[in-house]
Design an enzyme around this catalytic site. Structure first.
Site, PDB file in Angstrom:
ATOM      1  N   LYS A  57     -88.647  15.879  -8.450  1.00  0.00           N
ATOM      2  CA  LYS A  57     -88.191  16.866  -8.272  1.00  0.00           C
ATOM      3  C   LYS A  57     -86.390  16.779  -8.654  1.00  0.00           C
ATOM      4  O   LYS A  57     -85.960  17.730  -9.156  1.00  0.00           O
ATOM      5  CB  LYS A  57     -88.076  17.655  -6.767  1.00  0.00           C
ATOM      6  CG  LYS A  57     -87.162  18.830  -6.543  1.00  0.00           C
ATOM      7  CD  LYS A  57     -87.434  19.281  -5.330  1.00  0.00           C
ATOM      8  CE  LYS A  57     -86.498  18.748  -4.215  1.00  0.00           C
ATOM      9  NZ  LYS A  57     -85.214  19.469  -4.507  1.00  0.00           N
ATOM     10  N   ASN A  58     -85.958  15.902  -7.822  1.00  0.00           N
ATOM     11  CA  ASN A  58     -84.265  15.962  -8.020  1.00  0.00           C
ATOM     12  C   ASN A  58     -83.893  15.249  -9.508  1.00  0.00           C
ATOM     13  O   ASN A  58     -82.636  15.284  -9.693  1.00  0.00           O
ATOM     14  CB  ASN A  58     -83.750  14.852  -6.887  1.00  0.00           C
ATOM     15  CG  ASN A  58     -83.892  15.695  -5.786  1.00  0.00           C
ATOM     16  OD1 ASN A  58     -84.279  17.010  -5.702  1.00  0.00           O
ATOM     17  ND2 ASN A  58     -83.550  15.015  -4.510  1.00  0.00           N
ATOM     18  N   ARG A 104     -80.584  25.711  -4.258  1.00  0.00           N
ATOM     19  CA  ARG A 104     -79.284  25.381  -4.286  1.00  0.00           C
ATOM     20  C   ARG A 104     -78.968  24.459  -5.719  1.00  0.00           C
ATOM     21  O   ARG A 104     -77.757  24.671  -6.275  1.00  0.00           O
ATOM     22  CB  ARG A 104     -78.954  24.311  -3.272  1.00  0.00           C
ATOM     23  CG  ARG A 104     -77.677  23.668  -3.118  1.00  0.00           C
ATOM     24  CD  ARG A 104     -77.341  22.470  -2.251  1.00  0.00           C
ATOM     25  NE  ARG A 104     -76.467  21.836  -2.593  1.00  0.00           N
ATOM     26  CZ  ARG A 104     -74.980  21.873  -2.382  1.00  0.00           C
ATOM     27  NH1 ARG A 104     -74.600  23.057  -1.913  1.00  0.00           N
ATOM     28  NH2 ARG A 104     -74.221  21.322  -2.722  1.00  0.00           N
ATOM     29  N   CYS A 109     -82.172  24.484   1.109  1.00  0.00           N
ATOM     30  CA  CYS A 109     -82.636  24.114   2.190  1.00  0.00           C
ATOM     31  C   CYS A 109     -81.333  24.110   3.430  1.00  0.00           C
ATOM     32  O   CYS A 109     -80.213  24.052   2.759  1.00  0.00           O
ATOM     33  CB  CYS A 109     -82.800  22.550   2.271  1.00  0.00           C
ATOM     34  SG  CYS A 109     -84.612  22.356   1.658  1.00  0.00           S
ATOM     35  N   ARG A 149     -73.068  22.364   3.341  1.00  0.00           N
ATOM     36  CA  ARG A 149     -73.095  21.959   1.831  1.00  0.00           C
ATOM     37  C   ARG A 149     -72.408  22.914   0.805  1.00  0.00           C
ATOM     38  O   ARG A 149     -72.688  23.510   0.141  1.00  0.00           O
ATOM     39  CB  ARG A 149     -74.809  22.226   1.194  1.00  0.00           C
ATOM     40  CG  ARG A 149     -75.917  21.252   2.245  1.00  0.00           C
ATOM     41  CD  ARG A 149     -77.080  21.584   1.745  1.00  0.00           C
ATOM     42  NE  ARG A 149     -77.540  20.440   0.687  1.00  0.00           N
ATOM     43  CZ  ARG A 149     -78.535  20.226  -0.077  1.00  0.00           C
ATOM     44  NH1 ARG A 149     -79.684  20.806   0.637  1.00  0.00           N
ATOM     45  NH2 ARG A 149     -78.754  19.360  -0.879  1.00  0.00           N
ATOM     46  N   PRO A 150     -70.947  22.436   0.814  1.00  0.00           N
ATOM     47  CA  PRO A 150     -70.105  23.020  -0.052  1.00  0.00           C
ATOM     48  C   PRO A 150     -70.200  22.538  -1.348  1.00  0.00           C
ATOM     49  O   PRO A 150     -70.971  21.378  -1.624  1.00  0.00           O
ATOM     50  CB  PRO A 150     -68.655  22.608   0.568  1.00  0.00           C
ATOM     51  CG  PRO A 150     -69.054  21.331   1.377  1.00  0.00           C
ATOM     52  CD  PRO A 150     -70.546  21.411   1.714  1.00  0.00           C
ATOM     53  N   ILE A 151     -69.422  23.223  -2.225  1.00  0.00           N
ATOM     54  CA  ILE A 151     -69.484  22.670  -3.778  1.00  0.00           C
ATOM     55  C   ILE A 151     -67.880  22.133  -4.132  1.00  0.00           C
ATOM     56  O   ILE A 151     -67.616  22.314  -5.337  1.00  0.00           O
ATOM     57  CB  ILE A 151     -70.105  23.511  -4.798  1.00  0.00           C
ATOM     58  CG1 ILE A 151     -69.444  25.239  -4.569  1.00  0.00           C
ATOM     59  CG2 ILE A 151     -71.678  23.696  -4.381  1.00  0.00           C
ATOM     60  CD1 ILE A 151     -69.603  25.731  -5.958  1.00  0.00           C
ATOM     61  N   ASP A 152     -67.094  22.124  -3.101  1.00  0.00           N
ATOM     62  CA  ASP A 152     -65.852  21.753  -3.311  1.00  0.00           C
ATOM     63  C   ASP A 152     -65.606  20.555  -4.341  1.00  0.00           C
ATOM     64  O   ASP A 152     -64.770  20.256  -5.272  1.00  0.00           O
ATOM     65  CB  ASP A 152     -64.866  21.399  -2.238  1.00  0.00           C
ATOM     66  CG  ASP A 152     -65.662  20.335  -1.276  1.00  0.00           C
ATOM     67  OD1 ASP A 152     -66.767  20.298  -1.030  1.00  0.00           O
ATOM     68  OD2 ASP A 152     -64.868  19.364  -0.715  1.00  0.00           O
ATOM     69  N   LEU A 153     -66.390  19.596  -4.435  1.00  0.00           N
ATOM     70  CA  LEU A 153     -66.372  18.163  -5.337  1.00  0.00           C
ATOM     71  C   LEU A 153     -66.754  18.597  -6.785  1.00  0.00           C
ATOM     72  O   LEU A 153     -66.185  18.216  -7.572  1.00  0.00           O
ATOM     73  CB  LEU A 153     -67.083  17.214  -4.536  1.00  0.00           C
ATOM     74  CG  LEU A 153     -66.747  16.787  -3.367  1.00  0.00           C
ATOM     75  CD1 LEU A 153     -67.702  15.613  -2.764  1.00  0.00           C
ATOM     76  CD2 LEU A 153     -65.294  15.898  -3.232  1.00  0.00           C
ATOM     77  N   ASP A 190     -83.310  11.850   2.473  1.00  0.00           N
ATOM     78  CA  ASP A 190     -84.615  12.796   2.426  1.00  0.00           C
ATOM     79  C   ASP A 190     -85.736  12.137   3.018  1.00  0.00           C
ATOM     80  O   ASP A 190     -86.901  12.840   3.165  1.00  0.00           O
ATOM     81  CB  ASP A 190     -84.715  13.205   0.968  1.00  0.00           C
ATOM     82  CG  ASP A 190     -83.672  14.113   0.290  1.00  0.00           C
ATOM     83  OD1 ASP A 190     -83.039  14.520   0.921  1.00  0.00           O
ATOM     84  OD2 ASP A 190     -83.893  14.088  -0.912  1.00  0.00           O
ATOM     85  N   VAL A 242     -75.164  11.314   5.840  1.00  0.00           N
ATOM     86  CA  VAL A 242     -75.131  12.042   4.678  1.00  0.00           C
ATOM     87  C   VAL A 242     -74.806  13.561   4.954  1.00  0.00           C
ATOM     88  O   VAL A 242     -74.087  14.108   4.484  1.00  0.00           O
ATOM     89  CB  VAL A 242     -76.402  11.821   3.828  1.00  0.00           C
ATOM     90  CG1 VAL A 242     -76.133  12.557   2.378  1.00  0.00           C
ATOM     91  CG2 VAL A 242     -76.445  10.427   3.338  1.00  0.00           C
ATOM     92  N   ARG A 272     -91.481  23.886  -2.580  1.00  0.00           N
ATOM     93  CA  ARG A 272     -90.388  23.739  -3.465  1.00  0.00           C
ATOM     94  C   ARG A 272     -90.257  22.378  -4.124  1.00  0.00           C
ATOM     95  O   ARG A 272     -89.837  22.193  -5.377  1.00  0.00           O
ATOM     96  CB  ARG A 272     -88.988  24.206  -2.624  1.00  0.00           C
ATOM     97  CG  ARG A 272     -88.772  25.403  -2.340  1.00  0.00           C
ATOM     98  CD  ARG A 272     -87.399  25.519  -1.941  1.00  0.00           C
ATOM     99  NE  ARG A 272     -86.562  24.502  -2.378  1.00  0.00           N
ATOM    100  CZ  ARG A 272     -85.608  23.653  -1.923  1.00  0.00           C
ATOM    101  NH1 ARG A 272     -85.552  23.735  -0.575  1.00  0.00           N
ATOM    102  NH2 ARG A 272     -84.817  23.123  -2.614  1.00  0.00           N
TER     103      ARG A 272
END
Ligand code: UD1
Length: 424
Positions: A22-23, A93, A117, A122-126, A310, A332, A402
């Site tokens: 999936k990933n 996401r 999830c 879970r920010p997206i700043d990076l 995970d 993590v 999912r």
């Protein structure tokens, strides 16, 4: 609402074949936006998240042929929209993986804030830091809960980008954006997950010039255009770990086929520490937990090649059944112990403090009504249900669907007493 019912099943036994990851498949599909030529992605799993990604790509202008099982052919002759659909982004996401390729190809992307999830903020700043470093203008439109990213007139420009944390998604997004940037990009403290290497392999087949993917310093020489290609998705290492744990928790034996042992080394090592038999054979990974005195062990999640976050919840479900105290440390994500409440409903008696969970172990779990609080936690509840007395009723199973292909049927094939019901 659909539910999964699991009854105490005894030792599981047999063979199971692992599906495409999936990933991996999600960023690979996103990468097809980088070219107008056709990309053929093989060994694709049939998952709800894949369906969501196909819808996203279609909204951007993709033509998709998925008539053959396990093969998705994508052509994007023209980008017709560079705005992510808010509902789809909320559902998944990984929708943010389309930002890098859209920015590189169309020069602009508008993305609603992501969902997925509920494991931490879970920010997206990076991701945004990376786009800024490549010369893009990033506007965080907080009022409308979206981000608007625009490249300069001459496109993106390569630079050195240091990631404060080796984020998988940020590494993938920057990697994709940098393939078409002017000059050289270096990602320092990059994520090293196998899915990053899979993406770099696809991009290189498309004509990108990426070196050292799989190390913490990836180098990308920008090219003018990318082409179509054929690429097969790597096997899912988290699904692999889940079925290895199915053998361990039920004290059964399972041959896990189509798995790459090199991708699950920490899971193999930790199961061996618990005295579970694990043999890597040409046919697959054979896990044997029959007639063994199992031993408790501690685990600590880390970025790859450390123990995968995970697999933390499925492993915790297993540890509840092993005699002796274990400590599970999550480093993590800051909020990935929601399954503890659910396991405790089944009698696990786990306590948590900050990012540590103390598992007393040696418990005889009892069936209960529990929730799949996230994708992997859902798998953990099913594993616990296999060894609990009576029936375990797992709700909110849309999370499981999912990310696990043919989940119930694969367990049935191993002798599990499990079924999905569509309504209460
Ligand atoms: C991916 C995987 C997910 C896995 C995770 C960690 C996909 C689709 N999902 O998620 O299954 O659990 O890697 O192995 O591939 N972070 C920031 N800022 C950012 C990005 C991340 O602070 O801009 C933080 C996150 O909040 C989290 C940590 O970094 O605490 C790891 O996140 P990341 O590696 O980015 O995970 P994902 O790519 O979201």
């Amino acid at each position: 609402m659909a539910k999964i019912l699991v009854n105490s099943s005894g030792p599981l036994h047999g063979e199971v074949a692992i599906s495409g990851a999936k990933n991996s498949v999600l960023p690979l599909l996103a990468a097809t936006l980088l070219t107008e030529e056709t990309c053929v992605i093989e060994d694709t799993p049939d998952l709800v998240d894949v369906a969501v990604m196909k819808k996203m790509l279609t909204n951007y202008g993709a033509q998709i042929d998925d008539s053959e099982q396990g093969i998705i052919k994508v052509s994007v002759p023209e980008i017709v929209s560079c705005e992510g659909d808010a509902e789809l982004v909320q559902e998944m996401r990984a929708s943010v993986f389309t930002m890098g390729p859209l920015l590189a190809r169309a020069g602009k992307v508008i993305m609603p804030m992501p969902g997925g999830c509920t494991i931490g903020k879970r920010p997206i700043d990076l991701h945004l830091k990376g786009f800024r470093a490549l010369g893009a203008d990033v506007v965080e439109d907080l009022e409308n809960e979206r981000v608007i990213v625009t490249a300069g007139e001459n496109g993106l420009n390569g630079d050195v980008i240091y990631l404060d944390f080796p984020s998988v998604g940020a590494t993938e997004n920057i990697l994709m954006a940098a393939t078409l940037a002017n000059g050289t990009t270096i990602i320092e403290n990059a994520a090293k997950e196998p899915e990053i290497i899979d993406l770099a392999n696809l991009l290189n087949k498309m004509g990108a010039r990426i070196k050292y993917a799989g190390t913490d310093m990836i180098r990308i020489e920008g090219v003018d255009r990318l082409t179509g290609c054929i690429h097969a998705v790597i096997p899912d290492r988290i699904e692999t770990g889940t079925f290895m744990l199915a053998a361990a928790i039920t004290r059964g034996d399972i041959l896990v086929k189509n798995a790459l042992p090199g991708h699950v080394r920490p899971i193999i090592a930790k199961l061996k520490e618990c005295n579970v038999g694990v043999d890597v054979t040409p046919e697959g990974i054979y896990v044997d937990a029959r007639d063994r005195e199992l031993i408790a062990t501690d685990i600590k999640t880390l970025p790859y090649p450390g123990f995968p976050t995970d697999i933390q919840s499925p492993f915790m479900a297993f540890l509840t059944t092993v005699k002796g105290r274990s400590i599970v440390r999550e480093t993590v994500f800051e909020n990935r112990f929601m399954h503890v409440v659910e396991l405790n409903r089944m009698g696990a008696d786990i306590s948590t403090e900050n990012r540590e969970a103390i598992v007393p172990g040696g418990k005889k779990l009892k069936g209960a009504k529990v929730r799949a609080t996230d994708l992997r936690a859902g798998a953990a509840m099913v594993l616990a249900g296999l060894v609990a007395t009576g029936t375990t009723e797992v709700s909110e199973i849309h999370h499981i669907e999912r990310g696990y292909e043919h989940f119930v049927n694969k367990f049935k094939g191993l002798g599990a007493d499990i079924m999905k019901i569509e309504h209460d």
